[in-house]
Design a protein around this motif. Structure first.
Motif, PDB file in Angstrom:
ATOM      1  N   MET A 134     -71.634  38.109 137.624  1.00 56.52           N
ATOM      2  CA  MET A 134     -71.504  38.201 136.161  1.00 56.52           C
ATOM      3  C   MET A 134     -71.267  39.642 135.724  1.00 56.52           C
ATOM      4  O   MET A 134     -70.449  39.909 134.835  1.00 56.52           O
ATOM      5  CB  MET A 134     -72.777  37.674 135.491  1.00 56.52           C
ATOM      6  CG  MET A 134     -72.902  36.180 135.418  1.00 56.52           C
ATOM      7  SD  MET A 134     -74.446  35.757 134.560  1.00 56.52           S
ATOM      8  CE  MET A 134     -74.193  34.006 134.279  1.00 56.52           C
ATOM      9  N   SER A 156     -79.089  34.933 132.816  1.00 57.79           N
ATOM     10  CA  SER A 156     -79.072  34.183 134.066  1.00 57.79           C
ATOM     11  C   SER A 156     -80.503  33.704 134.262  1.00 57.79           C
ATOM     12  O   SER A 156     -81.401  34.484 134.560  1.00 57.79           O
ATOM     13  CB  SER A 156     -78.628  35.099 135.216  1.00 57.79           C
ATOM     14  OG  SER A 156     -78.948  34.542 136.475  1.00 57.79           O
ATOM     15  N   HIS A 201     -83.627  32.426 129.464  1.00 54.34           N
ATOM     16  CA  HIS A 201     -82.775  31.871 128.403  1.00 54.34           C
ATOM     17  C   HIS A 201     -83.432  31.995 127.023  1.00 54.34           C
ATOM     18  O   HIS A 201     -82.764  31.804 126.005  1.00 54.34           O
ATOM     19  CB  HIS A 201     -82.440  30.410 128.708  1.00 54.34           C
ATOM     20  CG  HIS A 201     -83.591  29.455 128.547  1.00 54.34           C
ATOM     21  ND1 HIS A 201     -83.591  28.446 127.621  1.00 54.34           N
ATOM     22  CD2 HIS A 201     -84.783  29.382 129.191  1.00 54.34           C
ATOM     23  CE1 HIS A 201     -84.726  27.775 127.700  1.00 54.34           C
ATOM     24  NE2 HIS A 201     -85.458  28.323 128.646  1.00 54.34           N
ATOM     25  N   SER A 230     -76.325  31.350 127.906  1.00 57.59           N
ATOM     26  CA  SER A 230     -77.263  31.293 129.031  1.00 57.59           C
ATOM     27  C   SER A 230     -76.710  30.454 130.168  1.00 57.59           C
ATOM     28  O   SER A 230     -76.350  29.286 129.975  1.00 57.59           O
ATOM     29  CB  SER A 230     -78.611  30.724 128.578  1.00 57.59           C
ATOM     30  OG  SER A 230     -79.541  30.737 129.645  1.00 57.59           O
ATOM     31  N   TYR A 231     -76.656  31.065 131.351  1.00 58.09           N
ATOM     32  CA  TYR A 231     -76.294  30.360 132.590  1.00 58.09           C
ATOM     33  C   TYR A 231     -77.599  29.939 133.253  1.00 58.09           C
ATOM     34  O   TYR A 231     -78.441  30.788 133.574  1.00 58.09           O
ATOM     35  CB  TYR A 231     -75.492  31.276 133.517  1.00 58.09           C
ATOM     36  CG  TYR A 231     -75.029  30.596 134.779  1.00 58.09           C
ATOM     37  CD1 TYR A 231     -73.770  29.998 134.856  1.00 58.09           C
ATOM     38  CD2 TYR A 231     -75.842  30.543 135.911  1.00 58.09           C
ATOM     39  CE1 TYR A 231     -73.334  29.372 136.013  1.00 58.09           C
ATOM     40  CE2 TYR A 231     -75.422  29.917 137.072  1.00 58.09           C
ATOM     41  CZ  TYR A 231     -74.165  29.329 137.118  1.00 58.09           C
ATOM     42  OH  TYR A 231     -73.738  28.699 138.268  1.00 58.09           O
ATOM     43  N   HIS A 244     -79.784  28.177 136.235  1.00 59.60           N
ATOM     44  CA  HIS A 244     -79.875  27.712 137.623  1.00 59.60           C
ATOM     45  C   HIS A 244     -80.720  26.448 137.690  1.00 59.60           C
ATOM     46  O   HIS A 244     -80.458  25.559 138.490  1.00 59.60           O
ATOM     47  CB  HIS A 244     -80.471  28.803 138.502  1.00 59.60           C
ATOM     48  CG  HIS A 244     -79.770  30.115 138.361  1.00 59.60           C
ATOM     49  ND1 HIS A 244     -78.648  30.437 139.088  1.00 59.60           N
ATOM     50  CD2 HIS A 244     -80.014  31.180 137.556  1.00 59.60           C
ATOM     51  CE1 HIS A 244     -78.234  31.657 138.739  1.00 59.60           C
ATOM     52  NE2 HIS A 244     -79.044  32.116 137.814  1.00 59.60           N
ATOM     53  N   TYR A 286     -74.744  26.965 126.585  1.00 61.09           N
ATOM     54  CA  TYR A 286     -75.327  26.902 127.925  1.00 61.09           C
ATOM     55  C   TYR A 286     -74.255  26.584 128.959  1.00 61.09           C
ATOM     56  O   TYR A 286     -73.314  25.818 128.691  1.00 61.09           O
ATOM     57  CB  TYR A 286     -76.398  25.813 128.006  1.00 61.09           C
ATOM     58  CG  TYR A 286     -77.756  26.206 127.480  1.00 61.09           C
ATOM     59  CD1 TYR A 286     -78.577  27.063 128.212  1.00 61.09           C
ATOM     60  CD2 TYR A 286     -78.232  25.712 126.277  1.00 61.09           C
ATOM     61  CE1 TYR A 286     -79.835  27.408 127.742  1.00 61.09           C
ATOM     62  CE2 TYR A 286     -79.487  26.045 125.795  1.00 61.09           C
ATOM     63  CZ  TYR A 286     -80.289  26.902 126.541  1.00 61.09           C
ATOM     64  OH  TYR A 286     -81.534  27.249 126.073  1.00 61.09           O
ATOM     65  N   ALA A 287     -74.431  27.147 130.151  1.00 63.74           N
ATOM     66  CA  ALA A 287     -73.687  26.727 131.336  1.00 63.74           C
ATOM     67  C   ALA A 287     -74.708  26.366 132.401  1.00 63.74           C
ATOM     68  O   ALA A 287     -75.747  27.034 132.526  1.00 63.74           O
ATOM     69  CB  ALA A 287     -72.766  27.835 131.835  1.00 63.74           C
ATOM     70  N   ASN A 330     -75.484  25.289 136.584  1.00 58.23           N
ATOM     71  CA  ASN A 330     -74.880  25.554 137.887  1.00 58.23           C
ATOM     72  C   ASN A 330     -74.435  24.291 138.619  1.00 58.23           C
ATOM     73  O   ASN A 330     -73.826  24.367 139.680  1.00 58.23           O
ATOM     74  CB  ASN A 330     -75.815  26.389 138.761  1.00 58.23           C
ATOM     75  CG  ASN A 330     -76.926  25.592 139.403  1.00 58.23           C
ATOM     76  OD1 ASN A 330     -77.206  24.451 139.021  1.00 58.23           O
ATOM     77  ND2 ASN A 330     -77.612  26.188 140.364  1.00 58.23           N
ATOM     78  N   SER A 343     -74.099  21.360 127.898  1.00 59.51           N
ATOM     79  CA  SER A 343     -73.688  22.540 128.668  1.00 59.51           C
ATOM     80  C   SER A 343     -72.401  22.237 129.414  1.00 59.51           C
ATOM     81  O   SER A 343     -72.019  21.083 129.569  1.00 59.51           O
ATOM     82  CB  SER A 343     -74.778  22.937 129.664  1.00 59.51           C
ATOM     83  OG  SER A 343     -75.038  21.872 130.581  1.00 59.51           O
ATOM     84  N   ILE A 367     -66.553  31.826 134.512  1.00 58.43           N
ATOM     85  CA  ILE A 367     -67.478  32.582 133.672  1.00 58.43           C
ATOM     86  C   ILE A 367     -66.701  33.310 132.578  1.00 58.43           C
ATOM     87  O   ILE A 367     -67.097  33.322 131.408  1.00 58.43           O
ATOM     88  CB  ILE A 367     -68.287  33.591 134.519  1.00 58.43           C
ATOM     89  CG1 ILE A 367     -69.358  32.858 135.338  1.00 58.43           C
ATOM     90  CG2 ILE A 367     -68.931  34.656 133.635  1.00 58.43           C
ATOM     91  CD1 ILE A 367     -70.501  32.298 134.519  1.00 58.43           C
ATOM     92  N   TRP A 385     -65.693  30.895 129.895  1.00 54.79           N
ATOM     93  CA  TRP A 385     -66.865  30.497 129.092  1.00 54.79           C
ATOM     94  C   TRP A 385     -67.220  31.584 128.073  1.00 54.79           C
ATOM     95  O   TRP A 385     -67.401  31.316 126.881  1.00 54.79           O
ATOM     96  CB  TRP A 385     -68.023  30.211 130.024  1.00 54.79           C
ATOM     97  CG  TRP A 385     -69.362  29.960 129.388  1.00 54.79           C
ATOM     98  CD1 TRP A 385     -69.633  29.112 128.358  1.00 54.79           C
ATOM     99  CD2 TRP A 385     -70.594  30.564 129.758  1.00 54.79           C
ATOM    100  NE1 TRP A 385     -70.981  29.137 128.064  1.00 54.79           N
ATOM    101  CE2 TRP A 385     -71.590  30.005 128.909  1.00 54.79           C
ATOM    102  CE3 TRP A 385     -70.967  31.479 130.729  1.00 54.79           C
ATOM    103  CZ2 TRP A 385     -72.943  30.380 129.005  1.00 54.79           C
ATOM    104  CZ3 TRP A 385     -72.297  31.839 130.853  1.00 54.79           C
ATOM    105  CH2 TRP A 385     -73.263  31.301 129.986  1.00 54.79           C
TER     106      TRP A 385
END
Length: 372
Positions: free
Chosen positions: A38, A101, A107, A121-122, A124, A165-166, A168, A184, A363, A366
């Motif tokens: 990132m 992340s 987040h 916010s990505y 996991h 949101y993303a 994973n 997301s 990324i 996004w």
């Protein structure tokens, strides 16, 4: 495969002040690789972490939070209740865009009082300690039993300001919808396919004559099952990694009728050799995504695992491996009889869909779409 291997744009959000935030930054790990990638997409961003492991070779320019100066940096479960406060007192600086992340509370970060700041916010995974204690034994700490409900409520309440949101994986995407009632987009984490797809020196290559089990030696990874699968198949096994279950696994290995070799924390070069020399990777674990199976496929090595979690997104059943609904060693032994029919070049080609370049491009897309 489409053109997703193209590089991400060199410049994103020109003229914008950007912050990148991450949980704790350990020596190695998938989430740390995401954060580094990132930062490569957004090199102008100011990076913040809760704390950074002194042994970490990357991230020397990261700004640590005040938690880094407390004993809580050595007790992650005990630090959880104060993490939301930490993310609200990180800095007084103003930023136009904040990208987190998150696998705990990152987040929920909110910097300054400006309503114009965009928050992306990505994720996991929603904090396993808090939301899935049955999945991750670390969350069963008795000290967390009482505050867990309060932490869940705070997790939702303190993240309402997040604009986008993303996730994973689709697995995590479903959790965001179930736990937080948030939509997301899925952006799979980066895998160093370039490195693993390059064959090791031929003089060090072994022919594909053993099975491989790799990862942290903890209960939910089912390494005891991996030993029983190899025994049922009558094929030697190499177990690589480290973890608290080592003594139990060694006792289990002594009962096997096939050779079981342990390799403790093999360096990266040796790891690539192990992938390339394996008949198949055994991965009967339910993971959010699972970087190890993608690394194996980059080496042309098929994967045998459970038909759930991230493997549903990374393994093409019947083409790059086999996914089973069973945890019966005999079922895996039966599937192993068919791995010889799989094409190693096809398996390697599939792995490119999860390369670092693909991640960076997605990324960048996004951020460009949702940060303005």
């Amino acid at each position: 495969m489409d053109d997703l291997r193209a590089q991400a744009p060199e410049t994103l959000l020109p003229g914008k002040s950007i912050a990148l935030v991450h949980e704790w930054f350990a020596v190695t790990g998938g989430s740390e690789n995401v954060f580094v990638a990132m930062h490569e997409v957004l090199p102008q961003a100011k990076p913040f972490v809760l704390w950074r492991d002194p042994a970490a070779q990357r991230g020397s320019g990261f700004q640590e939070s005040w938690l880094a100066k407390t004993p809580l940096r050595h007790a992650k479960p005990l630090a959880l209740p104060v993490m939301p406060l930490t993310w609200r007192t990180l800095t007084r600086e103003h930023f136009d865009v904040v990208v987190s992340s998150s696998h705990a509370f990152a987040h929920t970060v909110k910097l300054g009082s400006s309503e114009d700041t965009r928050y992306l916010s990505y994720v996991h995974s929603p904090a396993r300690y808090v939301w899935s204690p049955d999945f991750d034994g670390r969350g069963s700490n008795g000290l967390l039993t009482l505050p867990r409900k309060a932490l869940q409520a705070a997790d939702v309440r303190l993240s309402r300001h997040v604009h986008s949101y993303a996730a994973n994986s689709m697995e995590v995407q479903s959790r965001l919808r179930r736990f937080w009632n948030r939509d997301s987009r899925v952006i799979h984490p980066p895998v160093d396919v370039d490195y693993f797809a390059a064959a090791p020196a031929h003089e060090r290559m072994q022919q594909r004559g053993y099975l491989l089990g790799l990862g942290r030696w903890v209960g939910y990874k089912n390494f005891d099952l991996i030993i029983r699968i190899a025994d049922a198949a009558g094929i030697p096994l190499v177990i690589a990694g480290s973890g608290p279950e080592e003594a139990n696994l060694r006792r289990e290995a002594e009962k096997a009728r096939v050779p079981v070799t342990f390799e403790h924390r093999p360096p990266r070069e040796r790891l690539r050799e192990l992938y390339w020399g394996a008949l198949a990777l055994l991965f009967p674990a339910h993971e959010d995504f699972g970087i190890i199976p993608v690394e194996a496929q980059a080496c042309g090595t098929p994967v045998l695992g459970v038909r759930r979690g991230g493997l549903l997104e990374t393994v093409v059943h019947g083409e790059t491996g086999f996914l089973l609904d069973s945890l019966d060693p005999a079922a895996y032994a039966s599937a192993l009889r068919h791995v010889g029919s799989l094409n190693h070049d096809r398996i390697r080609a599939h792995a490119w869909n999860f390369s670092a370049d693909v991640f960076k491009r997605r990324i960048a897309s996004w951020v460009a779409d949702d940060a303005s």
